[in-house]
Design a protein around this motif. Structure first.
Motif, PDB file in Angstrom:
ATOM      1  N   ASP A 381       0.829  -1.211   0.000  1.00 38.90           N
ATOM      2  CA  ASP A 381       0.000   0.000   0.000  1.00 38.90           C
ATOM      3  C   ASP A 381       0.861   1.256   0.000  1.00 38.90           C
ATOM      4  O   ASP A 381       0.579   2.222  -0.727  1.00 38.90           O
ATOM      5  CB  ASP A 381      -0.927   0.009   1.218  1.00 38.90           C
ATOM      6  N   VAL A 382       1.892   1.260   0.840  1.00 40.67           N
ATOM      7  CA  VAL A 382       2.774   2.425   0.910  1.00 40.67           C
ATOM      8  C   VAL A 382       3.514   2.616  -0.412  1.00 40.67           C
ATOM      9  O   VAL A 382       3.589   3.731  -0.949  1.00 40.67           O
ATOM     10  CB  VAL A 382       3.775   2.292   2.073  1.00 40.67           C
ATOM     11  N   GLU A 383       4.054   1.533  -0.952  1.00 40.36           N
ATOM     12  CA  GLU A 383       4.782   1.636  -2.215  1.00 40.36           C
ATOM     13  C   GLU A 383       3.873   2.110  -3.345  1.00 40.36           C
ATOM     14  O   GLU A 383       4.266   2.951  -4.170  1.00 40.36           O
ATOM     15  CB  GLU A 383       5.410   0.280  -2.569  1.00 40.36           C
ATOM     16  N   ASN A 384       2.649   1.595  -3.399  1.00 41.29           N
ATOM     17  CA  ASN A 384       1.705   2.016  -4.439  1.00 41.29           C
ATOM     18  C   ASN A 384       1.361   3.494  -4.307  1.00 41.29           C
ATOM     19  O   ASN A 384       1.298   4.223  -5.312  1.00 41.29           O
ATOM     20  CB  ASN A 384       0.426   1.183  -4.362  1.00 41.29           C
ATOM     21  N   ALA A 385       1.124   3.942  -3.067  1.00 42.75           N
ATOM     22  CA  ALA A 385       0.779   5.348  -2.857  1.00 42.75           C
ATOM     23  C   ALA A 385       1.955   6.260  -3.208  1.00 42.75           C
ATOM     24  O   ALA A 385       1.774   7.322  -3.814  1.00 42.75           O
ATOM     25  CB  ALA A 385       0.347   5.565  -1.411  1.00 42.75           C
ATOM     26  N   LEU A 386       3.175   5.856  -2.827  1.00 41.35           N
ATOM     27  CA  LEU A 386       4.355   6.650  -3.160  1.00 41.35           C
ATOM     28  C   LEU A 386       4.539   6.741  -4.670  1.00 41.35           C
ATOM     29  O   LEU A 386       4.840   7.812  -5.221  1.00 41.35           O
ATOM     30  CB  LEU A 386       5.597   6.033  -2.513  1.00 41.35           C
ATOM     31  N   ALA A 387       4.370   5.606  -5.357  1.00 41.65           N
ATOM     32  CA  ALA A 387       4.531   5.597  -6.808  1.00 41.65           C
ATOM     33  C   ALA A 387       3.460   6.448  -7.486  1.00 41.65           C
ATOM     34  O   ALA A 387       3.752   7.191  -8.434  1.00 41.65           O
ATOM     35  CB  ALA A 387       4.475   4.163  -7.333  1.00 41.65           C
TER      36      ALA A 387
END
Length: 465
Positions: A381-387
């Motif tokens: 979730d964090v990686e998707n939001a950052l991307a």
């Protein structure tokens, strides 16, 4: 005396040889990461629970306050929390003795033909039975069955408590995303209204040139077509905006018929939010803590199922006064009591206890898999939001360059048309390119805001164990 010492020694050996059966819960280890691959390297030590204040929007702040006071999904989650703690109170009551009192005065008739009945001359046919007494029951928790029940109840209550934070964060993020989606529709409407003004000027220019005999009526028709197409795009925004406004009303606990949000375009870019360290994430996510507490409850239930294989020993006692004569009811001769242990030993139940134990173990395996999946999803979730946020921010910068180029192209084509060097079709094409670039920039900024909300949600929204 010697008998008492032997009995005491036997009880001491019995208690010392008993243990808390079943596995003790431990938090499973997870694969660690030193940094997020899509992060910029910024770190934050703690996030404010009112995370939406980073946007500096007073209307959003007010809507969040309404959500906390009036949202019914949140109220239902709070009710489930109170239910779980009430159930925990029931479980904890098993640790204490159960003491009951009973009082009765009953009028009875005995059979005249039964043995010892009135016909035999031993008892009166009619008599009143007076009784007052107390009873005590206490399970000696030798194998930890009751303690494991309380342990499971505690974990479930803690899970229900953190589920309130989980539901609240989900609702808050949903409200923020809906609110910004609405505000960026207002931004699109502002761009379209500006485009309408530009197209009106172009229409006036085409009419002047037509009336002056410098061009054909086709240019006027094209200008009117562009005006109508732009108005249609503006009208198309109204329905999704209304739907978002109604969704926000429900989230804020308001009647949609009495609720409205004035148009207010957003011109700013999304604020930057430090992602922090992956090492901090698991302690900041309410869904991870919820899954861990459910795992702890399932572990304790294995102990409950295992304890059912052993004898269940209870101390049972009753005492009181009983008489058929009110004059002797309160005398010592009317007293009665019984006290002693009760042992329930499972002998045969059709393999039910083995099935219960196997069920508890498999439920623990399911809870373990759910926990591990929740952990992996948290990092994703964090990686998707950052991307998403980084991609949208880069797109905003690219769209700003596109707007500048399209604006220059429109200005030049407009001048060329006024001077009669080019056709009106060149003006139409440059107008369309400019409008498309402006709308694309608005959409990109909207995605950057949405990505920021998703990142704040993925980071736990200020939750901490």
């Amino acid at each position: 005396m010697k008998t008492n010492l032997i009995a005491s020694a036997a009880l001491g050996i019995l208690f010392s040889s008993c243990k808390l059966v079943g596995p003790n819960h431990t938090v499973p280890k997870s694969e660690a990461a030193s940094a997020y691959k899509n992060a910029s390297g910024e770190f934050s030590s703690r996030m404010d629970k009112r995370w939406w204040r980073v946007f500096g929007d007073e209307k959003l702040n007010s809507l969040m306050a309404d959500l906390e006071k009036g949202n019914f999904d949140l109220r239902a989650a709070e009710a489930r929390r109170y239910q779980a703690y009430a159930a925990l109170g029931v479980d904890r009551s098993r640790l204490a003795p159960e003491v009951l009192s009973n009082t009765s005065a009953t009028r009875n008739r005995g059979s005249e033909n039964a043995r010892g009945g009135a016909g035999g001359g031993a008892l009166e046919t009619y008599y009143t039975q007076y009784h007052i007494g107390m009873s005590l029951g206490y399970e000696l928790d030798l194998w930890g069955r009751v303690r494991r029940i309380v342990e499971a109840g505690t974990a479930n209550a803690e899970a229900a408590a953190v589920s309130v934070d989980q539901v609240k964060l989900s609702l808050q993020a949903q409200l923020a995303r809906s609110y910004f989606a609405l505000r960026f529709l207002d931004s699109e409407a502002a761009v379209l209204n500006e485009a309408l003004g530009s197209r009106q000027e172009s229409l006036n220019l085409a009419k002047d040139r037509f009336e002056g005999g410098k061009t054909s009526e086709l240019d006027v028709a094209r200008a009117e077509s562009e005006m109508a197409a732009t108005r249609a795009q503006l009208v198309a925004i109204q329905s999704p905006r209304a739907a978002l406004e109604n969704a926000i009303a429900v989230l804020a606990g308001k009647n949609a018929s009495n609720f409205s949000i004035p148009a207010d375009p957003i011109t700013d870019t999304a604020p930057r939010v430090p992602a922090g360290s992956p090492m901090q994430l698991l302690g900041r996510r309410p869904d991870v803590f919820f899954a861990e507490r459910k795992l702890a409850a399932s572990s304790a239930k294995i102990g409950v199922a295992e304890a059912d294989f052993y004898p269940r020993i209870s101390l049972i006692g009753t005492g009181g006064l009983s008489s058929i004569n009110s004059s002797t009811f309160l005398k010592r001769s009317s007293s009665e009591f019984s006290i002693g242990p009760q042992v329930d030993l499972p002998l045969f139940q059709g393999l039910r206890r083995k099935a219960d134990f196997a069920l508890a173990k498999e439920q623990h395996e399911e809870a373990l898999a759910n926990y591990q999946q929740t952990v992996l999803t948290a990092f994703a979730d964090v990686e998707n939001a950052l991307a998403a946020r980084r991609g949208a921010s880069n797109e905003v910068a690219a769209q700003n360059d596109s707007i500048a180029a399209a604006q220059k192209s429109f200005d030049l084509s407009n001048v060329r048309y006024k001077e009669g060097v080019s056709s009106y079709l060149e003006v139409v094409d440059s107008q369309r390119e400019l409008l498309n670039a402006q709308r694309s920039e608005v959409l990109a900024r909207g995605r950057a805001y949405e990505g920021t909300v998703l990142l704040l949600q993925a980071l736990g929204g200020g939750f901490s164990k």
